[in-house]
Design a protein around this motif. Structure first.
Motif, PDB file in Angstrom:
ATOM      1  N   VAL A  12      -1.026  10.922  10.876  1.00  0.00           N
ATOM      2  CA  VAL A  12      -1.310  10.506  12.250  1.00  0.00           C
ATOM      3  C   VAL A  12      -1.957   9.133  12.188  1.00  0.00           C
ATOM      4  CG1 VAL A  12      -2.567  11.020  14.366  1.00  0.00           C
ATOM      5  CG2 VAL A  12      -1.610  12.887  13.005  1.00  0.00           C
ATOM      6  N   TYR A  13      -1.367   8.166  12.881  1.00  0.00           N
ATOM      7  CA  TYR A  13      -1.898   6.798  12.911  1.00  0.00           C
ATOM      8  C   TYR A  13      -2.458   6.511  14.297  1.00  0.00           C
ATOM      9  CZ  TYR A  13       0.756   6.322   8.607  1.00  0.00           C
ATOM     10  OH  TYR A  13       1.238   6.501   7.345  1.00  0.00           O
ATOM     11  N   ASP A  14      -3.486   5.692  14.327  1.00  0.00           N
ATOM     12  CA  ASP A  14      -4.080   5.332  15.613  1.00  0.00           C
ATOM     13  C   ASP A  14      -3.800   3.893  16.006  1.00  0.00           C
ATOM     14  OD1 ASP A  14      -5.629   4.134  13.726  1.00  0.00           O
ATOM     15  OD2 ASP A  14      -7.546   4.780  14.559  1.00  0.00           O
ATOM     16  N   ASP A  93       3.076  10.605  13.401  1.00  0.00           N
ATOM     17  CA  ASP A  93       2.592  10.800  14.764  1.00  0.00           C
ATOM     18  C   ASP A  93       1.619   9.684  15.123  1.00  0.00           C
ATOM     19  OD1 ASP A  93       4.028  13.080  15.314  1.00  0.00           O
ATOM     20  OD2 ASP A  93       2.474  14.429  14.569  1.00  0.00           O
ATOM     21  N   ALA A  95      -1.814   8.845  17.490  1.00  0.00           N
ATOM     22  CA  ALA A  95      -2.940   9.469  18.191  1.00  0.00           C
ATOM     23  C   ALA A  95      -3.087   8.877  19.584  1.00  0.00           C
ATOM     24  CB  ALA A  95      -4.223   9.268  17.399  1.00  0.00           C
ATOM     25  N   GLY A  98      -6.846  12.159  22.100  1.00  0.00           N
ATOM     26  CA  GLY A  98      -7.120  13.499  21.613  1.00  0.00           C
ATOM     27  C   GLY A  98      -5.877  14.329  21.369  1.00  0.00           C
ATOM     28  N   SER A  99      -4.735  13.766  21.500  1.00  0.00           N
ATOM     29  CA  SER A  99      -3.479  14.454  21.257  1.00  0.00           C
ATOM     30  C   SER A  99      -2.623  13.585  20.349  1.00  0.00           C
ATOM     31  CB  SER A  99      -2.768  14.702  22.588  1.00  0.00           C
ATOM     32  OG  SER A  99      -1.550  15.381  22.368  1.00  0.00           O
ATOM     33  N   THR A 100      -1.434  14.019  20.058  1.00  0.00           N
ATOM     34  CA  THR A 100      -0.528  13.195  19.259  1.00  0.00           C
ATOM     35  C   THR A 100       0.803  13.066  19.973  1.00  0.00           C
ATOM     36  OG1 THR A 100       0.258  15.103  18.003  1.00  0.00           O
ATOM     37  CG2 THR A 100      -1.576  13.841  17.061  1.00  0.00           C
ATOM     38  N   SER A 103       5.517   8.614  16.985  1.00  0.00           N
ATOM     39  CA  SER A 103       5.286   7.166  16.923  1.00  0.00           C
ATOM     40  C   SER A 103       6.408   6.378  17.580  1.00  0.00           C
ATOM     41  CB  SER A 103       5.125   6.719  15.479  1.00  0.00           C
ATOM     42  OG  SER A 103       3.963   7.266  14.935  1.00  0.00           O
TER      43      SER A 103
END
Length: 136
Positions: A12-14, A93, A95, A98-100, A103
């Motif tokens: 998971v990347y932000d 995915d 971020a 608070g969810s995913t 991408s």
């Protein structure tokens, strides 16, 4: 077949990939170029086009400069992280509050308004030129 709603062990990347930011800047440049090429009529609209171009230039320049400053003043541990290849980022995915989200879907959600405006202005400009050439 799995009964799980979310895929496990997916990174998971932000942050968006740099290619997505480059494509966004390209769409903004397309918009400005289409405006200048398709709507420039002698001296009637040059000032308005210049002001819109400056606004778009600042809108692209400020985030780019902030990213350069952020990269220069990173914490020492963050500096060793390598950039993720686009293929891996695309399969992971993203971020979101608070969810995913996938991408690819996140990149489309970001780029779709920019593409709609750039391509829409190009289409309107082409119709404008065709109508102007057909007018007596």
């Amino acid at each position: 077949m799995s009964r799980e709603l979310t895929a496990h062990n997916r990174p998971v990347y932000d942050g968006l990939h740099p290619y997505v930011y480059g494509l966004a800047a390209g769409l903004v440049a397309w918009f400005a170029l289409a405006a200048w090429l398709l709507f420039d009529r002698k001296s009637d609209i040059e000032l308005s086009l210049a002001m819109v171009s400056v606004l778009l230039f600042v809108a692209v320049l400020l985030p780019w400069l902030l990213s350069l400053i952020w990269q220069k003043h990173r914490r020492p541990l963050d500096a060793h992280q390598q950039t993720v290849p686009f293929r891996e980022w695309r399969a992971a995915d993203f971020a979101v509050w608070g969810s995913t989200l996938n991408s690819t879907h996140a990149a489309i959600d970001m780029l779709l308004p920019l593409a709609a405006v750039a391509f829409g202005l190009t289409a309107i400009g082409i119709v404008f030129l065709v109508c102007a050439s057909l007018a007596p």
